[in-house]
Enzyme design. Sequence first.
Site, PDB file in Angstrom:
ATOM      1  N   GLU A  41     -35.286  88.533 -25.875  1.00 42.56           N
ATOM      2  CA  GLU A  41     -35.455  88.625 -27.087  1.00 42.56           C
ATOM      3  C   GLU A  41     -33.945  88.942 -27.387  1.00 42.56           C
ATOM      4  OE1 GLU A  41     -36.216  91.904 -30.621  1.00 42.56           O
ATOM      5  OE2 GLU A  41     -37.892  91.615 -29.294  1.00 42.56           O
ATOM      6  N   ARG A  45     -27.755  91.014 -33.838  1.00 41.68           N
ATOM      7  CA  ARG A  45     -26.918  92.266 -34.068  1.00 41.68           C
ATOM      8  C   ARG A  45     -25.574  91.465 -33.639  1.00 41.68           C
ATOM      9  NH1 ARG A  45     -29.880  97.287 -31.548  1.00 41.68           N
ATOM     10  NH2 ARG A  45     -31.713  97.139 -32.452  1.00 41.68           N
ATOM     11  N   THR A  69     -33.945  91.407 -34.450  1.00 41.69           N
ATOM     12  CA  THR A  69     -33.089  91.892 -35.717  1.00 41.69           C
ATOM     13  C   THR A  69     -32.961  90.856 -36.644  1.00 41.69           C
ATOM     14  OG1 THR A  69     -32.155  93.174 -33.904  1.00 41.69           O
ATOM     15  CG2 THR A  69     -31.501  93.645 -35.982  1.00 41.69           C
ATOM     16  N   LYS A 129     -44.742  94.305 -34.207  1.00 38.67           N
ATOM     17  CA  LYS A 129     -44.019  95.128 -33.243  1.00 38.67           C
ATOM     18  C   LYS A 129     -44.200  96.564 -33.768  1.00 38.67           C
ATOM     19  CE  LYS A 129     -39.055  95.689 -32.634  1.00 38.67           C
ATOM     20  NZ  LYS A 129     -37.636  95.060 -32.931  1.00 38.67           N
TER      21      LYS A 129
END
Length: 207
Positions: A41, A45, A69, A129
């Site tokens: 994943e 960021r 993210t 999640k």
Amino acid sequence: MSTLVERLQALKIIPVIAIKNADDAVDLGRVLVENGMPSAEITFRTPAAAEAIRRMRAAFPDMLIGAGTVLTTAQVDEAIEAGVDFIVSPGFNPTTVRYCQQRGVAIVPGVNNPSLVEQAMEMGLSMLKFFPAEPSGGVNMLKAMSAVYPVKFMPTGGVTPENIKTYLGLKTVVACGGTWMVPADLIDNKQWDKIGQLAKEAMAALA
């Protein structure tokens, strides 16, 4: 073709990666694949995320690659164009979820309470999640929500070698996201052997 849930269940651990230099993507992907962890994943960021995904996908077509993210529809577009299999967001944003559905890409949004689970279910989602897992009540909170909601979870945030088997012991948990096998400093310093060892140890601990 296996479903996303089936692929995640087979993998059990998804390394959550913040990669600063896209030039490291292929080496990182190789060491994960060779040590029994053919998944990643890649989090948005860092500015290198989309290019890192693109290079990893080109080098390892069968690897399960997610974009993490993801906060905006523009990032969804970037991730899809780079070749991801699925999108992960830290929270539940109906706009992002709807856009992913329109574009035909799976999204696993973050939730940590019953209200958010119900909102996600209302939009047709059944794989979520649980984030941040440990600060949000950990296994006990998951047990409570799993007792009433017919959804699957991928806990991330505070998952460690010490508690991952407890999470995976819950029937509703398909896989866990973790960072301990891909520390940013090891990636930055290209210490592939150490990352490989951590990945191997993480997979062996689940046997």
